[in-house]
Design an enzyme around this catalytic site. Structure first.
Site, short mmCIF file in Angstrom:
data_model
loop_
_atom_site.label_atom_id
_atom_site.label_comp_id
_atom_site.label_asym_id
_atom_site.label_seq_id
_atom_site.Cartn_x
_atom_site.Cartn_y
_atom_site.Cartn_z
N GLY A 1 25.84 1.38 -23.69
CA GLY A 1 27.02 2.07 -24.20
C GLY A 1 28.13 2.03 -23.17
O GLY A 1 28.47 0.97 -22.65
N ASP B 1 0.80 -1.23 0.00
CA ASP B 1 0.00 0.00 0.00
C ASP B 1 0.84 1.28 0.00
O ASP B 1 0.30 2.36 -0.24
CB ASP B 1 -0.93 0.03 1.22
N THR C 1 16.05 7.57 -21.99
CA THR C 1 16.96 6.62 -22.61
C THR C 1 17.13 5.42 -21.69
O THR C 1 17.18 5.58 -20.46
CB THR C 1 18.34 7.25 -22.88
N GLU D 1 -10.00 0.72 -2.33
CA GLU D 1 -11.02 0.02 -1.56
C GLU D 1 -11.48 0.83 -0.34
O GLU D 1 -12.58 0.59 0.17
CB GLU D 1 -10.50 -1.35 -1.10
N MET E 1 22.58 -3.46 -22.85
CA MET E 1 22.82 -2.17 -23.48
C MET E 1 23.38 -1.18 -22.46
O MET E 1 23.55 -1.49 -21.30
CB MET E 1 21.51 -1.64 -24.08
N ARG F 1 30.12 9.72 -23.44
CA ARG F 1 28.68 9.96 -23.36
C ARG F 1 28.09 9.56 -22.01
O ARG F 1 27.05 8.91 -21.92
CB ARG F 1 27.97 9.19 -24.48
#
Length: 784
Positions: free
Chosen positions: A576, A168, A529, A266, A574, A740
């Site tokens: 890079g 919850d 990304t 509920e 993946m 990058r």
């Protein structure tokens, strides 16, 4: 961690001579097993003995075989299992002093003075009461002859640490409780399935989810699926809501929608405290509107199934922190609970959090619903405000004469469409005209631009990929054409949604402002990304979906290996040069190693890992098959490629284990977005347009828009707990453009946890652990 602790303390000796017990209590939640596994393995790592307490507090009271010694192997293959392997039970006996005396006696006889309780606020409150009366219980046990004076002296103090397990998300002091994310996965799976049949027959569906006292599941589900209405206990609807609801449903149909979705917690109620039920809403819609209406009550399916990647990681991190908190505790340390704040595991005084949690219930009972929303915390409040903006405000009649363009850049990822939808609808609510730019910067240069309406983005939250189309092309070589089309289509602001290319492309547009005046418009970049490598944000849209794809694939790989025995899998992910996916998937799937660019490795490290595997299998007769998952991200090393690592393990493992290789590839970019990515994308898209609206007002001069300051082009990112705007130009210093990636990445600090849980002999830097903090939500309301 306490700052008084000397850095010379060896974490592998912190637990020598000490014993820890771990139990799960109350309702089960997916991810509890991850917390149990981490508690056991890190406890053993520190030199402590660790005990399972089966069947929760009932097992603590009954003792005997219910309390048994845990081993490293006894928690193997637990990560992917839902529920709790050690069992949970509601225990009336523990609520009595006599029952707690039996529990204390059982612990003393085994020399256990450290207790980790995984459960909800009721279970944790019971643990604190047990700790508070511990000394008195020992006195009574000695007097009754159940334990000796010597035994009482050795066990004079009981340390308690709580970990919150509840689907919850109803415990104040933590952003997320264990099990909540997995429950949302179950709910969204059902919503997606229902949506297809509802569209076919033009039906209205009412979906009831758990949440008797807390509307978190209902609220986030409503945001994630774009529901027409949500009922939550913290904020009952205004009087006359029946008319408002029917008008909204009719308006949606008039706009061309073929379905309506209503989410009900509920515990939903009116302001006078009377419950609002699914059947009541169904009768209202059927009688007044004549719509074909169906009701679905999910029930306990929300508790079931395999835990999500997030819950596995959350449980693992909390288990580690719980062990450290227990071993660092002194008799004066208050009982604490391990919680999540942003991306950090922190410790809070247990009873402070319990008190604030109770105040939410009191606020609702007294009709102080605004206070109830605030007491739930900033995340809950932001979700509620975003939902209200996107669902409860009609577009204004007056237009702003502002054109905002939206585009996707880079590789596609799940959640991009959620951000586009939220941005479009928020822009329309602000009176703006929203424009779609197809195919990224190429489309902007070629004039592939068209208007977007409210209904044109309907249903986009659940769609993967990029509905606008996306390319990796940067704007640098087409600035002349881009500037002409910005002028031609009279674009006043730009939303760029994408990965590292979006960030670099935004920088190139900013740098072009000196030559092209058309570029002097407010720009916001929303990170999206799977690689999670955009500077300025701890998380990117799409990374959570990719992480869950990898984790579920690895679960299947482990199943396949269980039948073949002694097999090592090399899994390439993946990312890079960014190792986020490899690291987090390694932690979620129980990998033995994750090779990434950020953490340099050489042939000696590879040899050590191979030796670790050889020793692991040669030295033990394993009854439970252990499957090793070695993760490697695609650009971690130009020489030590996936093939090289595969060949190395294949050669060195001959006669002991065999080796297989899996390259997951583009399946990591596909699929429907997870609840997190839908919710995250929705909030990011809405926030971006609100910021642009304010920035346009600032930049309006002499009858036109002119934005050339650094803070008029920003990345919108999540930093710890807040969504923040950071100028693109300022983020350049924190960017490794060659590889990058950002120069600083928060997740690198949790990599040692994966290695410790895989039984590598390394040192855990305990100084990364949190100091005891305080729950400040009550004060925040006073300050308001």
């Amino acid at each position: 961690m306490s700052k008084d602790l000397q850095p010379t303390v060896d974490p592998t000796k912190m637990g020598l001579g000490r014993s820890i017990a771990v139990l799960t209590s109350g309702g089960d939640a997916q991810g509890m097993n991850a917390a149990v596994r981490a508690t056991v393995r890190v406890g053993i790592y520190t030199g402590a003995k660790v005990y399972f307490v089966h069947e929760g507090y009932q097992g603590l009271v009954d003792g005997g075989e219910n309390i048994c010694l845990a081993t490293w192997e006894s928690v193997s293959m637990m990560l992917q299992l839902g529920g709790t392997v050690i069992g949970s039970a509601r225990c009336k006996d523990f609520r009595t002093r006599e029952g707690r005396m039996k529990a204390a006696c059982n612990l003393v006889k085994l020399g256990i003075t450290n207790l980790c309780v995984i459960g909800g606020d009721g279970s944790l409150t019971g643990a604190n009461e047990f700790r508070t009366e511990w000394s008195g219980l020992l006195v009574d046990l000695v007097r009754a002859g159940k334990i000796t004076e010597e035994e009482a002296k050795k066990s004079s103090h009981l340390n308690i640490v709580g970990i919150v397990g509840s689907i919850d998300n109803d415990f104040c002091g933590t952003d997320m409780t264990i099990g909540t994310d997995s429950a949302l996965h179950r709910i969204i799976e059902v919503v997606d399935a229902i949506t297809t049949t509802a569209q076919s027959h033009q039906r209205t569906f009412i979906l009831e989810v758990m949440g008797r006292h807390c509307g978190y599941l209902a609220l986030v589900t409503a945001l994630a699926c774009g529901a027409d209405w949500v009922f939550i206990p913290e904020m009952p609807p205004d009087d006359g809501w029946e008319n408002h609801l029917c008008r909204r449903l009719s308006d949606q149909r008039a706009r061309g929608s073929r379905l309506n979705v209503i989410i009900v917690a509920e515990g939903a109620m009116c302001k006078d405290g009377k419950p609002i039920t699914s059947d009541q809403i169904k009768k209202l819609v059927t009688d007044r509107l004549g719509f074909d209406t169906r009701t679905t009550v999910l029930g306990h399916v929300q508790r079931g199934g395999t835990p999500s990647a997030f819950d596995r990681i959350l449980g693992s991190r909390m288990g580690v922190e719980a062990v450290m908190a227990l071993l660092e505790a002194t008799p004066d340390t208050p009982a604490c609970v391990v919680t999540l704040s942003g991306n950090h595991a922190i410790r809070l005084p247990l009873m402070e959090c319990v008190q604030v949690t109770k105040e939410v219930t009191a606020a609702m009972a007294q009709g102080r619903f605004d206070d109830a929303i605030k007491l739930r915390g900033k995340s809950f409040e932001n979700n509620w405000n975003t939902y209200k903006l996107l669902a409860h405000i009609n577009p204004p009649d007056a237009k702003s004469n502002i054109n905002v363009a939206i585009m996707n850049i880079g590789a596609p990822c799940a959640g991009m469409n959620s951000a586009v939808r939220a941005a479009v609808r928020m822009g329309i609510i602000q009176g703006h005209s929203m424009l779609a730019v197809h195919e990224g910067f190429d489309g902007l240069a070629q004039g592939q631009i068209e208007p977007l309406t409210w209904t044109s983005v309907s249903g986009w939250t659940g769609k993967g990929g990029s509905m606008l189309g996306t390319k990796r092309t940067l704007p640098g070589k087409r600035l002349e054409e881009i500037s002409q089309n910005i002028a031609k289509f009279n674009i006043h602001a730009l939303v760029i949604i994408g990965g590292f290319e979006a960030y670099v492309g935004g920088l190139e547009l900013v740098q072009a402002r000196e030559k092209y005046e058309e570029m002097c418009i407010p720009i916001v970049v929303i990170p999206a990304t799977v690689s999670n490598n955009v500077p300025g944000s701890d998380f990117s849209i799409g990374a959570d979906t990719a992480l869950n794809t990898i984790t579920s694939t690895c679960d299947r790989i482990k199943q396949s290996a269980a039948g073949t025995k002694r097999r090592v899998f090399i899994v390439e992910t993946m990312g890079g040069y960014c190792g986020y996916l490899a690291t987090m998937a390694g932690l979620a799937a129980g990998a033995d190693a994750a090779y990434i660019f950020e953490e340099k490795f050489d042939i000696k490290d590879l040899e050590a890992n191979v030796e670790h595997m050889v020793l692991f299998w040669q030295g033990k007769k394993i009854k439970i098959i252990y499957c090793s998952l070695f993760k490697r991200n695609e650009s971690c090393n130009s020489n030590y490629t996936t093939d090289f690592i595969f060949n190395l393990y294949s050669e060195e493992g001959k006669g002991i284990f065999d080796c297989r290789k899996n390259v997951l590839g583009h399946m990591q970019q596909g699929g429907t977005p997870t609840p997190f990515d839908r919710n995250f994308g929705t909030k990011m898209g809405a926030k971006a347009v609100l910021w642009l609206t304010d920035k346009l007002k600032e930049c309006y001069r002499h009858g036109r828009i002119f934005a050339n300051t650094a803070d008029s082009a920003c990345v919108l990112g999540m930093r710890k707990r807040a969504l923040t705007f950071q100028p693109l130009a300022e983020l350049k210093e924190d960017t490794d453009f060659e590889h990058r990636i950002p120069k600083t990445q928060w997740w690198l600090k949790i990599r040692p946890i994966m290695k410790i849980l895989a039984k590598y002999d390394i040192k855990l830097d305990t100084f990364e652990h949190a100091d005891m903090e305080h729950c400040r939500r009550k004060q925040a309301i006073k300050d308001d």
